[in-house]
Design an enzyme around this catalytic site. Structure first.
Site, PDB file in Angstrom:
ATOM      1  CG  ASP A 158      -2.009  -1.069   1.107  1.00 45.09           C
ATOM      2  OD1 ASP A 158      -2.107  -1.693   0.028  1.00 45.09           O
ATOM      3  OD2 ASP A 158      -2.745  -1.275   2.085  1.00 45.09           O
ATOM      4  N   GLY A 159       2.018   1.224   0.649  1.00 46.20           N
ATOM      5  CA  GLY A 159       2.880   2.396   0.688  1.00 46.20           C
ATOM      6  C   GLY A 159       3.358   2.808  -0.697  1.00 46.20           C
ATOM      7  CG  ASN A 176      -3.985   5.902   3.376  1.00 41.14           C
ATOM      8  OD1 ASN A 176      -4.900   5.464   2.688  1.00 41.14           O
ATOM      9  ND2 ASN A 176      -3.042   5.135   3.859  1.00 41.14           N
ATOM     10  CB  THR A 226      -8.387  -0.030   5.409  1.00 38.86           C
ATOM     11  OG1 THR A 226      -7.666   0.603   4.345  1.00 38.86           O
ATOM     12  CG2 THR A 226      -9.820  -0.246   4.971  1.00 38.86           C
ATOM     13  CB  ALA A 227      -4.350   3.421   6.808  1.00 40.71           C
ATOM     14  CB  ALA A 279      -8.815   5.714  10.536  1.00 39.15           C
TER      15      ALA A 279
END
Length: 370
Positions: free
Chosen positions: A178-179, A259, A300-301, A303
């Protein structure tokens, strides 16, 4: 019912009625034969494009615009929110894509061979112009790779923060987690080309593609046989108190993040005191370790790690999540995507705060900054 469907229904009933006479579809009219052929090809086409019929939409339909005998919404398209079914969002090219940006996860040996294999295939088989970051060309492991030396001279390079890729890239392929996709988003602070992310990293919320049969999957996208997931970003502006008092012409920091924006207490041992405003109205003062403002993608990160819920990326919303709040009453809240949130360091705060955008561009917020 249209004429084609009517003829088809009549013919199907005729076949059923004359089943004892072994009537076959070869005797059907041309329009029925064509529709039968399309029905036979439909499962294969949907399997290739990854779409299957559903009994109902994931999202709500357009709202009713009339209430009772007199009340109704003013006829202004900007005031009526219409939610589109995600399954109907299809990628189309008005001209064939020519340039592709390939971004790989840095300092990861496992990505090197897939990267060389993909780049070589794009250049030799698809005849595309491939862009890579300059730091990739300086990787010693790649320099010693015999397969990479064949295509090295054919690659185009750019430097992050110096070269502008706007209107140069038609298509983006990410190799990593994801990064890697977040980094691709930060490179484009205006319109983002379509992104195809292969899962070769540690997290895979945003990377749904497997690399095993990348040739078939990339070809489907290049030919326009692909669905799109539209993801919203947050436009973030930092306004400094000193710049306003001195009336300087220095432009404020303006960033688009995929994000989240995180405001925290930084190295200070004291709790943060942050004032939160929604469209100019004071909502609450957050006392705790900080505050997270995230998109549905960012839900989904950080948070969700802080106790928030996951939101489907097609839901137009912004989530506000406190980090370890010193209160039992403040829980994560969801606000509409079109609102303006203002966050500032409270005047009675004992310390300053720090802000970061998708984990980058970290800087300090002083009293009066917002």
């Amino acid at each position: 019912m249209d004429l084609a469907r009517l003829n088809r229904c009549r013919w199907s009933r005729h076949l059923a009625f004359n089943d004892r006479n072994h009537c076959s579809a070869e005797d059907a009219p041309p329009i029925v034969k064509q529709q039968c052929k399309e029905e036979e090809d439909e499962p294969e086409r949907r399997k290739r494009s990854g779409t299957w019929p559903r009994t109902r939409s994931l999202n709500a339909p357009s709202p009713i615009q009339q209430f009772g005998p007199c009340g109704r919404i003013m006829k202004n398209s900007a005031m009526v929110m219409t939610i589109q079914d995600p399954a109907s969002q299809r990628l189309t090219w008005y001209k064939p894509p020519l340039t592709v940006l390939v971004i790989k996860k840095v300092r990861d040996v496992s990505v090197l061979q897939p990267f060389v294999q993909l780049v070589k295939w794009l250049i030799e088989e698809k005849h595309m112009v491939v862009f890579v970051e300059q730091t990739v060309m300086d990787d010693t492991l790649l320099i010693n790779n015999p397969g990479f030396s064949v295509v090295k001279e054919k690659l185009m390079t750019f430097r992050d923060g110096k070269d502008d890729l706007t209107d140069k890239i038609d298509f983006i392929i990410c190799l990593g987690g994801d990064g890697t996709l977040l980094y691709a988003s930060l490179l484009f602070q205006q319109s983002v080309p379509p992104v195809m992310a292969f899962h070769l990293g540690s997290l895979g919320f945003l990377t749904p593609f497997e690399f095993d049969n990348f040739q078939e999957q990339v070809t489907n996208v290049l030919e326009g046989h692909a669905a799109l997931t539209l993801r919203s970003r947050l436009r973030c502006i930092i306004v400094r108190k000193n710049d306003e008092l001195n009336r300087t012409s220095k432009p404020p920091t303006n960033l688009l993040v995929l994000n989240e924006v995180v405001i925290d207490r930084g190295p200070s041992p004291y709790l943060s005191n942050i004032d939160l405003f929604l469209d100019g109205k004071h909502i609450t003062s957050v006392q705790g370790d900080g505050l997270i403002v995230s998109t549905p993608t960012g839900s989904t990160a950080y948070a969700v790690a802080a106790g928030a819920s996951m939101i489907h990326p097609s839901v137009p919303a912004i989530m506000v999540t406190p980090i370890c709040p010193h209160s039992l009453s403040f829980r994560p809240i969801v606000v509409p995507a079109g609102v303006e949130l203002k966050i500032s360091v409270s005047p009675d705060s004992r310390n300053t705060s720090w802000v970061s955008f998708d984990g980058r561009n970290r800087q300090e917020l002083f009293h009066g900054d917002r």
